[in-house]
Scaffold this motif. Structure first.
Motif, short mmCIF file in Angstrom:
data_model
loop_
_atom_site.label_atom_id
_atom_site.label_comp_id
_atom_site.label_asym_id
_atom_site.label_seq_id
_atom_site.Cartn_x
_atom_site.Cartn_y
_atom_site.Cartn_z
N LEU A 109 -6.61 1.13 -0.85
CA LEU A 109 -5.66 0.05 -0.42
C LEU A 109 -4.77 1.26 -0.56
O LEU A 109 -4.23 0.74 1.19
CB LEU A 109 -5.40 -0.22 -1.73
CG LEU A 109 -5.59 -1.35 -2.47
CD1 LEU A 109 -5.34 -2.13 -3.36
CD2 LEU A 109 -5.60 -3.03 -1.21
N ASP A 131 -5.83 1.63 3.77
CA ASP A 131 -5.12 0.22 4.61
C ASP A 131 -3.39 -0.09 4.02
O ASP A 131 -3.70 0.01 6.15
CB ASP A 131 -5.32 -1.32 3.47
CG ASP A 131 -4.94 -1.95 4.36
OD1 ASP A 131 -5.00 -2.82 5.14
OD2 ASP A 131 -4.57 -3.21 3.00
N LYS A 132 -2.51 1.29 3.95
CA LYS A 132 -1.19 0.63 3.68
C LYS A 132 -0.31 1.39 4.92
O LYS A 132 0.18 1.22 5.73
CB LYS A 132 -0.28 1.33 2.56
CG LYS A 132 0.75 1.11 2.82
CD LYS A 132 1.71 2.05 0.97
CE LYS A 132 2.91 1.49 1.28
NZ LYS A 132 3.51 2.02 -0.30
N ASN A 177 -2.47 -0.38 8.17
CA ASN A 177 -2.08 -1.79 8.27
C ASN A 177 -2.50 -2.70 9.94
O ASN A 177 -2.14 -3.32 10.16
CB ASN A 177 -0.81 -2.15 8.39
CG ASN A 177 -0.01 -3.40 8.17
OD1 ASN A 177 -0.79 -4.14 7.64
ND2 ASN A 177 1.48 -3.84 9.30
N ARG A 182 -6.87 -8.97 -2.48
CA ARG A 182 -5.30 -9.43 -2.20
C ARG A 182 -4.99 -8.59 -0.68
O ARG A 182 -4.08 -9.27 -0.96
CB ARG A 182 -4.90 -8.19 -3.68
CG ARG A 182 -6.19 -9.06 -4.49
CD ARG A 182 -4.92 -7.43 -6.25
NE ARG A 182 -6.18 -8.31 -7.21
CZ ARG A 182 -6.11 -6.83 -8.28
NH1 ARG A 182 -4.69 -6.21 -8.46
NH2 ARG A 182 -6.17 -7.63 -9.34
N SER A 183 -5.42 -7.79 -0.03
CA SER A 183 -4.74 -7.29 0.65
C SER A 183 -5.43 -8.54 2.12
O SER A 183 -7.03 -8.19 2.27
CB SER A 183 -4.89 -5.58 1.63
OG SER A 183 -5.06 -5.47 2.96
N ARG A 184 -5.02 -9.03 2.69
CA ARG A 184 -5.43 -10.79 3.63
C ARG A 184 -6.08 -9.24 5.23
O ARG A 184 -6.83 -9.78 5.53
CB ARG A 184 -4.45 -10.92 4.38
CG ARG A 184 -4.02 -12.10 3.71
CD ARG A 184 -3.94 -12.97 4.40
NE ARG A 184 -4.58 -13.51 5.62
CZ ARG A 184 -3.90 -14.31 6.65
NH1 ARG A 184 -2.31 -14.25 6.93
NH2 ARG A 184 -4.79 -14.92 7.02
N ASN A 185 -5.83 -7.66 4.99
CA ASN A 185 -6.28 -7.06 6.19
C ASN A 185 -7.52 -6.40 6.15
O ASN A 185 -8.58 -6.35 6.97
CB ASN A 185 -5.46 -6.01 5.56
CG ASN A 185 -4.62 -5.48 6.33
OD1 ASN A 185 -3.80 -6.46 7.58
ND2 ASN A 185 -3.31 -4.65 6.16
#
Length: 305
Positions: A125, A128-129, A132, A158-161
């Motif tokens: 995550l 990912d942040k 993006n 929980r992240s759509r990425n």
């Protein structure tokens, strides 16, 4: 939930050509990229293990990705690998990917640390942040020591990425799990000798090192199974490809074999970086024979219409 990005087709983890001194041969890399796009692969990946990422600095990986992006000229998606032992290095790669306009990132577990699912998810995550961008996960526990388990998948979901996963565990039960319980994360084949099974369970993409030098034949299997739904034809093509899978996987010479295959196509990829060494004469002859038979057999299958 519709993924933000659709991974579709054959994604080639591109080799890194070298000069004799080990420096990157960007002229040959440009030729490899042009050839793959001309032959119809659907996406390119830089900074993967097939590209010898473990023997490159972060700066080199960024330079190779940026150069590849420039060569692509928007014709196919670029997925930039971010796998690294240090989270900070992965974040730096992800940030560079965002800044250069990569279409997605490839995100693996950090090797050797063996994090828990929770720790691994928090690491993912954070990467990912920084990016993006759409994420293709890379589950390869034989290399990293860590399986991306259900808690991990639940947390990163929980992240759509997180749009896809290159599944390279070799465990066919993982194919069933991903197809049934995580349909929002596109399942992609990362285990070449199971490609037919992946397609049968609905996979829409295949990340395959062999497509560096046999793009037509890998595309033929994807076309037969994923596009035409002709699994009789697909089984015949897969059967013809199995000797290649055995040559690639036996003896720990995967990258050496891939690079020699590209060289056989007229693009000299040069040596591997240490600690790897090139193929011996017997290995080269074995690959040449397998390639000759494979190409002829699959061409005949395709000619049948």
């Amino acid at each position: 939930m519709t993924p933000l990005f659709q991974f579709e087709g054959i994604y080639t983890p591109v080799v890194t050509p070298h000069y004799a001194d080990g420096s990157v041969n960007f002229d040959t890399l440009a030729n490899v990229v042009a050839h793959l796009i001309d032959r119809g692969v659907h996406g390119l990946i830089t900074g993967g293990s097939t590209g010898e990422n473990y023997a490159q600095t972060v700066a080199e990986r960024v330079e190779i990705a940026r150069f590849t992006k420039e060569q692509i000229k928007g014709r196919v998606p670029l997925v930039m690998g971010t796998g690294a032992m240090l989270t900070d290095d992965s974040v730096a790669l992800a940030t560079a990917g965002r800044e250069m306009g990569a279409d997605a990132i490839l995100l693996a577990s950090p090797p050797y640390a063996v994090p828990t699912d929770r720790e691994n998810a928090l690491n993912a995550l954070a990467i990912d942040k920084a990016a993006n961008l759409p994420v293709m996960l890379y589950n390869y526990p034989h290399r990293t020591g860590t399986m991306m388990g259900e808690e991990f998948l639940d947390r990163v979901g929980r992240s759509r990425n997180f749009c896809g996963i290159k599944e390279s565990s070799g465990d066919i039960n993982r194919v069933h799990l991903l197809a049934r319980d995580y349909p929002h994360i596109q399942m992609g084949c990362g285990m070449d000798d199971q490609a037919l099974e992946f397609f049968a369970w609905g996979s829409r993409f295949w990340v395959c090192g062999g497509s560096n030098f046999l793009p037509d034949e890998h595309i033929a299997l994807y076309q037969a199974c994923a596009i035409e739904g002709n699994f009789d034809k697909g089984r015949r093509i897969m059967s013809a490809m199995m000797p290649l899978m055995r040559v690639l996987e036996q003896g720990g010479k995967f990258i050496q074999t891939i690079k020699y295959g590209v060289t056989l196509n007229g693009m000299d990829t040069g040596p591997m970086r240490a600690p790897l060494k090139g193929l011996n004469k017997d290995d080269k002859r074995a690959l040449e024979q397998v390639v000759r038979v494979l190409k002829t057999t699959i061409a005949n299958i395709q000619a049948e219409g």
